[in-house]
Design an enzyme around this catalytic site. Structure first.
Site, PDB file in Angstrom:
ATOM      1  N   THR A 185      41.987  18.642  59.320  1.00  0.00           N
ATOM      2  CA  THR A 185      41.294  18.125  58.135  1.00  0.00           C
ATOM      3  C   THR A 185      39.834  18.554  58.252  1.00  0.00           C
ATOM      4  O   THR A 185      39.362  18.859  59.357  1.00  0.00           O
ATOM      5  CB  THR A 185      41.354  16.586  58.082  1.00  0.00           C
ATOM      6  OG1 THR A 185      40.670  16.088  59.243  1.00  0.00           O
ATOM      7  CG2 THR A 185      42.774  16.078  58.069  1.00  0.00           C
ATOM      8  N   GLU A 330      47.282  15.910  55.469  1.00  0.00           N
ATOM      9  CA  GLU A 330      48.212  15.026  56.185  1.00  0.00           C
ATOM     10  C   GLU A 330      49.581  14.944  55.503  1.00  0.00           C
ATOM     11  O   GLU A 330      50.519  14.387  56.042  1.00  0.00           O
ATOM     12  CB  GLU A 330      47.638  13.601  56.260  1.00  0.00           C
ATOM     13  CG  GLU A 330      46.514  13.423  57.256  1.00  0.00           C
ATOM     14  CD  GLU A 330      45.137  13.687  56.654  1.00  0.00           C
ATOM     15  OE1 GLU A 330      45.040  14.413  55.639  1.00  0.00           O
ATOM     16  OE2 GLU A 330      44.151  13.175  57.215  1.00  0.00           O
ATOM     17  N   LYS A 438      29.924   0.399  44.664  1.00  0.00           N
ATOM     18  CA  LYS A 438      30.084  -1.059  44.634  1.00  0.00           C
ATOM     19  C   LYS A 438      28.873  -1.662  43.954  1.00  0.00           C
ATOM     20  O   LYS A 438      27.784  -1.666  44.491  1.00  0.00           O
ATOM     21  CB  LYS A 438      30.248  -1.596  46.050  1.00  0.00           C
ATOM     22  CG  LYS A 438      31.544  -1.096  46.652  1.00  0.00           C
ATOM     23  CD  LYS A 438      31.653  -1.333  48.136  1.00  0.00           C
ATOM     24  CE  LYS A 438      32.809  -0.522  48.685  1.00  0.00           C
ATOM     25  NZ  LYS A 438      32.456   0.845  49.093  1.00  0.00           N
ATOM     26  N   TRP A 443      33.800  -2.559  41.270  1.00  0.00           N
ATOM     27  CA  TRP A 443      33.840  -1.148  41.638  1.00  0.00           C
ATOM     28  C   TRP A 443      33.674  -0.247  40.426  1.00  0.00           C
ATOM     29  O   TRP A 443      34.254  -0.487  39.378  1.00  0.00           O
ATOM     30  CB  TRP A 443      35.192  -0.816  42.288  1.00  0.00           C
ATOM     31  CG  TRP A 443      35.315  -1.328  43.686  1.00  0.00           C
ATOM     32  CD1 TRP A 443      34.442  -2.140  44.341  1.00  0.00           C
ATOM     33  CD2 TRP A 443      36.385  -1.059  44.591  1.00  0.00           C
ATOM     34  NE1 TRP A 443      34.900  -2.396  45.605  1.00  0.00           N
ATOM     35  CE2 TRP A 443      36.095  -1.741  45.781  1.00  0.00           C
ATOM     36  CE3 TRP A 443      37.558  -0.299  44.504  1.00  0.00           C
ATOM     37  CZ2 TRP A 443      36.925  -1.696  46.893  1.00  0.00           C
ATOM     38  CZ3 TRP A 443      38.388  -0.251  45.611  1.00  0.00           C
ATOM     39  CH2 TRP A 443      38.069  -0.942  46.798  1.00  0.00           C
TER      40      TRP A 443
HETATM   41  P1  ADP Z   1      40.027  17.909  53.255  1.00  0.00           P
HETATM   42  O1  ADP Z   1      40.263  18.617  54.518  1.00  0.00           O
HETATM   43  O2  ADP Z   1      38.971  18.457  52.371  1.00  0.00           O
HETATM   44  O3  ADP Z   1      39.985  16.421  53.381  1.00  0.00           O
HETATM   45  P2  ADP Z   1      42.471  17.498  51.881  1.00  0.00           P
HETATM   46  O4  ADP Z   1      43.093  18.431  50.902  1.00  0.00           O
HETATM   47  O5  ADP Z   1      43.321  16.993  52.951  1.00  0.00           O
HETATM   48  O6  ADP Z   1      41.305  18.306  52.415  1.00  0.00           O
HETATM   49  O7  ADP Z   1      41.831  16.270  51.100  1.00  0.00           O
HETATM   50  C1  ADP Z   1      42.645  15.270  50.598  1.00  0.00           C
HETATM   51  C2  ADP Z   1      41.882  14.382  49.654  1.00  0.00           C
HETATM   52  O8  ADP Z   1      41.429  15.135  48.528  1.00  0.00           O
HETATM   53  C3  ADP Z   1      42.728  13.297  49.038  1.00  0.00           C
HETATM   54  O9  ADP Z   1      42.867  12.182  49.902  1.00  0.00           O
HETATM   55  C4  ADP Z   1      41.929  12.965  47.779  1.00  0.00           C
HETATM   56  O10 ADP Z   1      40.835  12.116  48.054  1.00  0.00           O
HETATM   57  C5  ADP Z   1      41.380  14.295  47.380  1.00  0.00           C
HETATM   58  N1  ADP Z   1      42.210  14.878  46.324  1.00  0.00           N
HETATM   59  C6  ADP Z   1      43.183  15.790  46.431  1.00  0.00           C
HETATM   60  N2  ADP Z   1      43.703  16.085  45.231  1.00  0.00           N
HETATM   61  C7  ADP Z   1      43.048  15.322  44.315  1.00  0.00           C
HETATM   62  C8  ADP Z   1      43.119  15.151  42.898  1.00  0.00           C
HETATM   63  N3  ADP Z   1      43.953  15.848  42.144  1.00  0.00           N
HETATM   64  N4  ADP Z   1      42.294  14.240  42.336  1.00  0.00           N
HETATM   65  C9  ADP Z   1      41.433  13.517  43.067  1.00  0.00           C
HETATM   66  N5  ADP Z   1      41.310  13.641  44.399  1.00  0.00           N
HETATM   67  C10 ADP Z   1      42.097  14.529  45.012  1.00  0.00           C
END
Ligand code: ADP
Length: 544
Positions: A185, A330, A438, A443
């Site tokens: 990640t 993940e 917040k 929220w």
């Molecule tokens: P990184 O390594 O940048 O964290 P990830 O692809 O694993 O890469 O990131 C996952 C996160 O990206 C998700 O938990 C969410 O917060 C955000 N995310 C992914 N797709 C979307 C979406 N379509 N809309 C909003 N948030 C998104």
């Protein structure tokens, strides 16, 4: 009583073997790092992936050895995906946009034995190599003619390595639970964490995403995966396309609007996938150039929320359907995808846009629920929002080399996102829990505000962060990049524009205009960076 069916393992190598047998002439097209076109077939790719496996064995690579790649989306990187995992070694796709200290952390943490790198990344590795204690050699992914002069030790040329092998090789039958690949990640806070996929999880995920109601990929498709192979497995597309015989167009490092438009039109691409920032660049290029996208039917957009204005622009100006996807490294990564339901066509266009702006319904294999702070499940009424938890066979259970389970006590994985789910199962991300603003105990969704601001005709990109406020704890600050530096919308006009789109008490207390909004290594708005930049920001007056 147990079923009595064959228990044959699900293996990544079977995908390329299948494509070789069933779709031998289907093409894989690459715009190479050097800038020319390379075109060959699944049959060619399978043979060269076997040659690569042989080359790895000749270098002494054994099962479970981790082999890193720092590479663009190209045919050679595609071969690495199959050649490395095929012999039971573990493919580690590395995001070259990470900070150097994160790069040496993950390369050492994963104990990469060899690194396969595009010429672009040679200088990056030269600066790091002294710290990389496990790396035995660097394979430069080009031919002899393009080999750079480099100070890297133990350098090998990819094409020379392959030319020494004949491809007469059979991939072994592995245990399907063996690791096929690792992806870290991006680690916006703390060190990046490794997610270890198995052959089984990778295949199940491919099946999951090729469904008719998910990506609809089939042997008629020509897919342009712009999402990098180092970002959450290019969303599984590099496995899914050979599974169904879809052709692939790899963009190499050429990700700007003009190059993407050229690739789509030149090769009649009908489906593509990338994060919103890539599409912002493409749409801007199309508006300026007047080019169109005749062959393109749909785009998969995920990684961060898709602005409503983007869905509308693709639909009305280019006749392209946006399929918003949500997922995480993940989760292999796909969790949900937004495809219209038959009954949606009876709704007004605005209502349809409301539905299309959500993150979609989970694909089969992914269970989802939202819970409150006491872990009580919340209703699927499209209003109640809470922590989004997921469960399924292609979702992480433990991070690499960490003792602790990554799951809650009841076996669910907390995504770190806050969401609503409506009665049709359509999920909408309110925010990442760290980004939600917040204000006075309530929220505010930074995503909803950004989405609304992006609809303003003079706004190219918008970000919203919470800034501390003496009375309300936090209030929203809107940060925008104008489309045209000579036509900057003023704060009042922007707030007026937002007034009928969000609740009054959500309206930002300040607006800042910047030349550029920082992005993370995976192309998302870097909220941590923005919060740091604006940590001492003072609102001129409280609106709420
Ligand atoms: P990184 O390594 O940048 O964290 P990830 O692809 O694993 O890469 O990131 C996952 C996160 O990206 C998700 O938990 C969410 O917060 C955000 N995310 C992914 N797709 C979307 C979406 N379509 N809309 C909003 N948030 C998104």
């Amino acid at each position: 009583m147990f079923g009595q069916m064959q228990d044959s393992p699900l293996l990544v190598s079977q995908l390329i073997e299948h494509a070789e047998r069933l779709y031998p002439t289907k093409r894989i097209i690459t715009k190479t790092v050097e800038g020319d076109w390379h075109i060959y077939t699944y049959a060619d790719a399978a043979k060269r992936s076997r040659q690569l496996s042989q080359a790895l064995i000749s270098l002494g690579v054994k099962q479970d050895d981790v082999i890193g790649t720092l590479a663009w989306n190209t045919f050679r990187h595609f071969e690495c995906w199959y050649g490395i995992s095929g012999i039971g070694a573990v493919l580690h796709t590395i995001n070259p946009r990470l900070f150097p200290e994160q790069l040496d952390y993950i390369i050492n943490h994963a104990e990469d034995k060899y690194l396969f790198i595009d010429t672009t990344f040679v200088p990056l590795l030269e600066a790091l190599q002294a710290k990389l204690s496990h790396v035995k050699g660097y394979v430069i992914m080009c031919d002899e003619a393009n080999m750079p002069t480099t100070q890297l030790p133990n350098v090998l040329c990819y094409e020379t390595l392959l030319s020494q092998q004949d491809g007469d090789f059979a991939w072994p039958e592995l245990d399907e639970r063996q690791a096929s690949s690792i992806c870290y990640t991006s680690g916006t806070t703390g060190n990046p964490k490794g997610v270890v996929y198995s052959h089984r999880s990778s295949l199940l995920h491919s099946w999951g995403i090729t469904g008719k109601d998910i990506t609809s990929l089939d042997s008629q498709s020509i897919m342009l995966p712009i999402v990098p192979m180092f970002h959450a497995n290019a969303w599984g597309l590099v496995y899914a396309c050979p599974m169904v015989g879809a052709e692939l167009v790899f963009p190499g490092p050429h990700l700007d609007g003009a190059s993407v438009s050229d690739m789509i039109n030149r090769f009649k691409v009908d489906i593509s996938a990338a994060v919103p920032t890539v599409w912002t660049m493409l749409l801007q290029h199309l508006r300026q150039s007047g080019e169109t996208l005749e062959s393109l039917n749909s785009v998969l957009i995920g990684g961060s929320a898709v602005p409503r204005s983007m869905i509308q622009a693709f639909d009305q100006d280019y006749n392209v359907e946006v399929w918003q996807a949500w997922g995480m490294t993940e989760m292999s990564p796909l969790g949900s995808l937004n495809r219209p339901l038959p009954q949606d066509s009876k709704l007004s266009y605005e209502e349809q846009l409301n539905i299309r702006s959500k993150q979609g319904r989970p694909c089969f294999g992914v269970q989802m629920k939202i819970v409150d702070d006491e872990n009580h499940e919340l209703p699927h009424d499209g209003k109640a929002f809470g922590r989004l938890l997921v469960k399924g066979p292609w979702i992480v259970s433990q991070y690499f080399k960490m003792e602790k389970s990554a799951l809650e006590d009841d076996g669910w994985f907390d995504t770190g996102d806050v969401a609503t789910i409506d009665a049709t199962g359509n999920m909408q991300i309110t925010d990442r829990s760290k980004d939600v603003i917040k204000s006075g105990g309530e929220w505010i969704s930074s995503i909803d505000l950004e989405n609304a601001a992006m609809g303003h005709p003079d706004v190219l990109e918008a970000a919203v962060i919470g800034v501390s406020h003496p009375k309300w704890e936090e209030r929203p600050l809107l940060i925008i990049v104008p489309k045209n530096k000579n036509k900057v919308p003023d704060s009042e006009a922007l707030l007026h524009f937002l007034a009928d789109k969000v609740a009054k008490w959500w309206l930002p207390n300040g607006v800042e205009v910047v030349d550029e909004i920082p992005h993370t290594a995976t192309g998302k708005i870097n909220k941590v960076g923005l919060r740091e930049t604006f940590k001492d920001y003072q609102f001129e007056e409280a609106i709420a």
